[in-house]
Design a protein around this motif. Structure first.
Motif, mmCIF file in Angstrom:
data_model
loop_
_atom_site.group_PDB
_atom_site.id
_atom_site.type_symbol
_atom_site.label_atom_id
_atom_site.label_comp_id
_atom_site.label_asym_id
_atom_site.label_seq_id
_atom_site.Cartn_x
_atom_site.Cartn_y
_atom_site.Cartn_z
ATOM 1 N N ARG A 104 0.845 -1.196 0.000
ATOM 2 C CA ARG A 104 0.000 0.000 0.000
ATOM 3 C C ARG A 104 0.883 1.250 0.000
ATOM 4 N N PHE A 105 1.943 1.200 0.797
ATOM 5 C CA PHE A 105 2.850 2.341 0.895
ATOM 6 C C PHE A 105 3.583 2.580 -0.427
ATOM 7 N N ILE A 106 4.161 1.524 -0.965
ATOM 8 C CA ILE A 106 4.928 1.660 -2.210
ATOM 9 C C ILE A 106 4.032 2.124 -3.356
ATOM 10 N N ASN A 107 2.849 1.558 -3.451
ATOM 11 C CA ASN A 107 1.920 1.979 -4.504
ATOM 12 C C ASN A 107 1.575 3.461 -4.381
ATOM 13 N N PHE A 108 1.349 3.891 -3.155
ATOM 14 C CA PHE A 108 0.987 5.284 -2.945
ATOM 15 C C PHE A 108 2.141 6.209 -3.347
ATOM 16 N N VAL A 109 3.355 5.831 -2.939
ATOM 17 C CA VAL A 109 4.520 6.662 -3.253
ATOM 18 C C VAL A 109 4.720 6.758 -4.773
ATOM 19 N N LEU A 110 4.608 5.628 -5.440
ATOM 20 C CA LEU A 110 4.813 5.624 -6.899
ATOM 21 C C LEU A 110 3.752 6.479 -7.607
ATOM 22 N N ARG A 111 2.500 6.372 -7.119
ATOM 23 C CA ARG A 111 1.432 7.179 -7.713
ATOM 24 C C ARG A 111 1.703 8.662 -7.490
ATOM 25 N N ASN A 112 2.095 8.971 -6.275
ATOM 26 C CA ASN A 112 2.396 10.349 -5.916
ATOM 27 C C ASN A 112 3.553 10.897 -6.770
ATOM 28 N N LEU A 113 4.603 10.108 -6.927
ATOM 29 C CA LEU A 113 5.762 10.545 -7.713
ATOM 30 C C LEU A 113 5.405 10.721 -9.183
ATOM 31 N N SER A 114 4.492 9.886 -9.659
ATOM 32 C CA SER A 114 4.131 9.964 -11.078
ATOM 33 C C SER A 114 3.403 11.265 -11.396
ATOM 34 N N GLU A 115 2.845 11.883 -10.363
ATOM 35 C CA GLU A 115 2.123 13.140 -10.582
ATOM 36 C C GLU A 115 2.930 14.354 -10.154
ATOM 37 N N LEU A 116 4.145 14.111 -9.677
ATOM 38 C CA LEU A 116 4.977 15.202 -9.188
ATOM 39 C C LEU A 116 5.745 15.845 -10.339
ATOM 40 N N GLU A 117 5.622 17.170 -10.444
ATOM 41 C CA GLU A 117 6.351 17.892 -11.486
ATOM 42 C C GLU A 117 7.732 18.296 -10.978
ATOM 43 N N LEU A 118 8.774 17.866 -11.692
ATOM 44 C CA LEU A 118 10.139 18.269 -11.371
ATOM 45 C C LEU A 118 10.831 18.661 -12.671
ATOM 46 N N PRO A 119 11.875 19.488 -12.602
ATOM 47 C CA PRO A 119 12.580 19.855 -13.840
ATOM 48 C C PRO A 119 13.118 18.633 -14.593
ATOM 49 N N ILE A 120 13.659 17.661 -13.865
ATOM 50 C CA ILE A 120 14.123 16.437 -14.524
ATOM 51 C C ILE A 120 13.818 15.221 -13.634
ATOM 52 N N LYS A 121 13.685 14.065 -14.260
ATOM 53 C CA LYS A 121 13.562 12.810 -13.513
ATOM 54 C C LYS A 121 14.466 11.765 -14.140
ATOM 55 N N ARG A 122 14.998 10.901 -13.296
ATOM 56 C CA ARG A 122 15.829 9.799 -13.791
ATOM 57 C C ARG A 122 15.260 8.470 -13.291
ATOM 58 N N GLY A 123 16.096 7.518 -12.900
ATOM 59 C CA GLY A 123 15.573 6.204 -12.494
ATOM 60 C C GLY A 123 15.828 5.881 -11.034
ATOM 61 N N ASN A 130 16.915 -3.512 3.966
ATOM 62 C CA ASN A 130 16.393 -4.348 5.048
ATOM 63 C C ASN A 130 15.416 -3.650 5.962
ATOM 64 N N GLY A 131 15.895 -2.504 6.461
ATOM 65 C CA GLY A 131 15.160 -1.857 7.538
ATOM 66 C C GLY A 131 14.490 -0.573 7.135
ATOM 67 N N MET A 132 14.568 -0.210 5.874
ATOM 68 C CA MET A 132 13.974 1.059 5.476
ATOM 69 C C MET A 132 13.726 1.112 3.983
ATOM 70 N N LEU A 133 12.938 2.109 3.606
ATOM 71 C CA LEU A 133 12.811 2.451 2.195
ATOM 72 C C LEU A 133 13.469 3.807 2.020
ATOM 73 N N ASN A 134 14.169 3.968 0.925
ATOM 74 C CA ASN A 134 14.735 5.264 0.599
ATOM 75 C C ASN A 134 13.983 5.788 -0.623
ATOM 76 N N VAL A 135 13.367 6.955 -0.465
ATOM 77 C CA VAL A 135 12.564 7.518 -1.547
ATOM 78 C C VAL A 135 13.302 8.703 -2.166
ATOM 79 N N CYS A 136 13.455 8.670 -3.459
ATOM 80 C CA CYS A 136 14.179 9.723 -4.151
ATOM 81 C C CYS A 136 13.305 10.286 -5.275
ATOM 82 N N PRO A 137 12.714 11.477 -5.072
ATOM 83 C CA PRO A 137 11.753 12.016 -6.037
ATOM 84 C C PRO A 137 12.304 12.148 -7.462
#
Ligand SMILES: [Mg+2]
Length: 257
Positions: A104-123, A130-137
């Motif tokens: 649920r968390f990962i899906n939400f983050v990906l959806r949110n990022l897909s709608e986020l406007e930034l000057p550039i995006k990469r991969g 193991n113990g965390m997720l690292n989110v990089c817009p």
């Protein structure tokens, strides 16, 4: 009683890695390494507690020999515990949160990022550890100049802060904690899974008279903050490995020759 008069097995020195044993995002310097292993280690147990994984720790501290040099290694804030070269335990975010919540968390983050406007995006927008997720817009797979572009953009737009607010609201029912570290990403992990996690292992298995912690990101929001203010440790704030060396020399009364 002064620290210098304690036996080796009565003292534990716990070091953050980046900024404390090494300069930021570089490898440990040979002189500092020699100092640590030949002057400090005979007098006290030594351990690392870092935010990144074991591979990154190997990279910054000159390879797998650290398995033999350090008494303990605590990569990923101590969610992975290495005791005298052997893995003694590992905590895992999948087991802790459960697959449905994680998804649920990962899906939400990906959806949110897909709608986020930034000057550039990469991969690589979410890195799973193991113990965390690292989110990089903008995506971790970026060059240094692309990274700098994001840093400039973020000065005006607070992308990460805004995103954390949204996540806190959406996942108010899950015990997650967020930490902005570095320039382009933020970490997400269960509450209490900060660097104090390493102390749980130590407390359960050893009985040191003094535990000292050395770290550079000790302000609120920094990844050393929680352990820095923990009453179980004697804390030392440093800005560079030079600071670390100076404090150790003082603390253990090491002759400076
Ligand atoms: Mg640091």
């Amino acid at each position: 009683m002064s620290t210098a008069s304690l036996q080796r097995d009565e003292i534990l020195l716990l070091f953050d890695v980046d900024g404390t044993l090494t300069y930021p995002r570089t490898n440990i310097q040979p002189e500092f390494e020699a100092f640590l292993y030949s002057k400090v280690k005979p007098l006290a147990n030594i351990a690392t507690v870092g935010g990144s994984d074991l591979e990154k720790m190997f990279e910054q501290l000159n390879g797998k020999k650290i398995l033999g040099e350090f008494d303990f290694l605590f990569p990923e804030n101590g969610l992975v515990q290495i005791d005298h070269g052997k893995e003694a335990g590992k905590q895992n975010i999948i087991q802790h949160l459960g697959e449905p919540t994680l998804k649920r968390f990962i899906n939400f983050v990906l959806r949110n990022l897909s709608e986020l406007e930034l000057p550039i995006k990469r991969g690589t927008f979410i890195e799973f550890r193991n113990g965390m997720l690292n989110v990089c817009p903008m995506g971790r797979q970026c060059t240094r100049s692309e990274r700098n572009m994001f840093v400039e953009y973020e000065k005006k737009h607070n992308v990460r802060e805004e995103m954390i607010k949204v996540l806190q609201e959406e996942f108010a029912d899950v015990d997650l904690q967020y930490s902005i570290g570095g320039q382009i990403s933020f970490d997400v992990f269960p509450k209490g899974w900060d660097k104090t996690y390493a102390l749980r292992y130590i407390e359960a298995n050893y009985n040191f008279k003094e535990i000292h912690f050395f770290g550079d990101k000790t302000e609120p929001g920094g990844n050393d903050y929680e352990i820095f203010i923990d009453p179980r440790v004697i804390s030392h704030k440093v800005a560079t490995p030079e600071d670390t060396r100076r404090i150790l020399t003082d603390l253990l009364k090491i002759s400076d020759s």
